[in-house]
Design an enzyme around this catalytic site. Structure first.
Site, PDB file in Angstrom:
ATOM      1  N   ASP A  32      -6.103  -3.790  -1.963  1.00  0.00           N
ATOM      2  CA  ASP A  32      -5.006  -3.423  -1.073  1.00  0.00           C
ATOM      3  C   ASP A  32      -4.208  -4.632  -0.585  1.00  0.00           C
ATOM      4  OD1 ASP A  32      -3.431  -2.405   1.058  1.00  0.00           O
ATOM      5  OD2 ASP A  32      -4.893  -0.835   1.438  1.00  0.00           O
ATOM      6  N   SER A  39       0.836  -1.197   0.000  1.00  0.00           N
ATOM      7  CA  SER A  39       0.000   0.000   0.000  1.00  0.00           C
ATOM      8  C   SER A  39       0.877   1.256   0.000  1.00  0.00           C
ATOM      9  CB  SER A  39      -0.949  -0.040   1.192  1.00  0.00           C
ATOM     10  OG  SER A  39      -2.012   0.866   1.022  1.00  0.00           O
TER      11      SER A  39
END
Length: 348
Positions: free
Chosen positions: A204, A87
């Site tokens: 993610d 991320s």
């Protein structure tokens, strides 16, 4: 954008142009000369060298703390052989692997200095069927600095973690273009629309591996320095008590628009997007604690008085990262000494 804001990009462009001069190819220089020959990844090839990796966690805007850590590593001449990021950690790691230094990354963070700047990165979806934000503008932002660079062209080996939407398997990107890999790793479920790469949808990387220590260990990295910006349950409780004390000292007339903000801002604390992100982070906390145990040195730059999307708070994040890195320098140097000793034993 002002001339001052363009400065880091101009310096980076000039620096990259110099690498293309013919003598870099003739003398077999590293960087772009290496790219032409598509040399194998030395991280996976040279097993006799003791290698040190850097694992950078997810964490939204608080991941800017990674920049402060990197600045201290650079200032102390600490060499990192490979980077794994998830991320926001993937974004910071990709910039470093591409040749940006800690100061330049701080300048990039400073470009998101107001909520108006942040709004430029939001392309809302109506109706929000698979997310509230398309993510195309975020990808354009990534491409401004990373251009069309591929993993094979990076100065340091980089591993970017994302999660396959169908089955939620961990995916580690290490080939092809970097921008789409980082975009996939940043795709917070419910907030950003899933990213598509090679026909597969990704969300993610924090869903499957928010602190990719194992990614480096699995690829033969001997020692891992990990940076985890997501607070533990104990940290959250401490932050909550601090926030309550601050709230008691506030007078309603000092923030006359707070009521309207709470009613109409989806990102406001306690509203839908904040709940979605908080729930995702909550599911990662225990996984993060397990990942942290496998790091050789763990750094935890925790900032209480900021939300996951508060990118305007970049100076505090960077300073917090610097402070924890400086505090941990004795441990990091002890790790380097152990690595040198290990290297000597391998060579003898």
């Amino acid at each position: 954008m002002t001339t001052q804001q363009h400065a880091p990009f101009k310096r980076e462009t000039e620096r990259r142009k110099r690498r293309w001069f013919p003598w870099n190819f003739l003398r077999g220089g590293r960087r772009y000369g290496k790219w032409l020959h598509q040399a194998p990844d030395s991280t996976e090839q040279n097993h006799s060298k003791v290698r040190i990796g850097l694992a950078l966690s997810s964490g939204g805007a608080k991941g800017i703390s990674h920049v402060g850590v990197i600045q201290v590593l650079e200032e102390n001449g600490i060499h990192i052989d490979a980077i794994a990021g998830c991320s926001m950690g993937a974004y910071v790691g990709s910039l470093w692997a591409a040749g940006f230094d800690g100061i330049q990354m701080g300048e990039l963070a400073a470009e998101l200095d107001s909520n108006r700047d942040l709004l430029k990165l939001i392309d809302p979806i109506f109706p929000p069927r698979r997310g509230f934000i398309h993510g195309d503008k975020i990808e354009e932002w990534l491409a401004r600095s990373l251009k069309d660079v591929t993993f094979e062209q990076l100065e340091k080996p980089l591993y970017v973690v994302a999660t396959e939407l169908d089955g939620f398997a961990r995916k580690v990107f290490h080939q092809g273009d970097v921008v789409s890999a980082v975009r996939a790793s940043l795709s917070i479920p419910g907030i950003l629309e899933p990213a598509v790469r090679d026909g597969i949808e990704y969300v993610d990387g924090g869903v499957s591996d928010p602190l990719p220590v194992d990614v480096l260990k699995e690829r033969g990295i001997d020692y891992v320095i990990a940076v985890n910006v997501i607070p533990s349950v104990e940290d959250l409780e401490k932050c909550r008590r601090q926030a309550q004390q601050i709230q008691k000292r506030k007078l309603w007339w000092q923030h006359p628009l707070s009521w309207l903000n709470q009613k109409f801002n989806y990102f406001a604390k306690g509203n839908l997007l904040d709940i979605l992100r908080g729930a995702a982070m909550g599911s990662q906390i225990r996984l993060l604690e397990e990942c942290s145990k496998r790091a050789d040195v763990l750094l935890r730059p925790i900032v209480c008085d900021a939300s996951w999307h508060d990118y305007t708070n970049h100076q505090e994040y960077i300073q917090t990262g610097r402070q924890i890195a400086e505090d941990k320098l004795p441990e990091i140097k002890a790790l380097l000494a152990a690595a040198e000793k290990n290297q000597a034993s391998r060579s003898s």
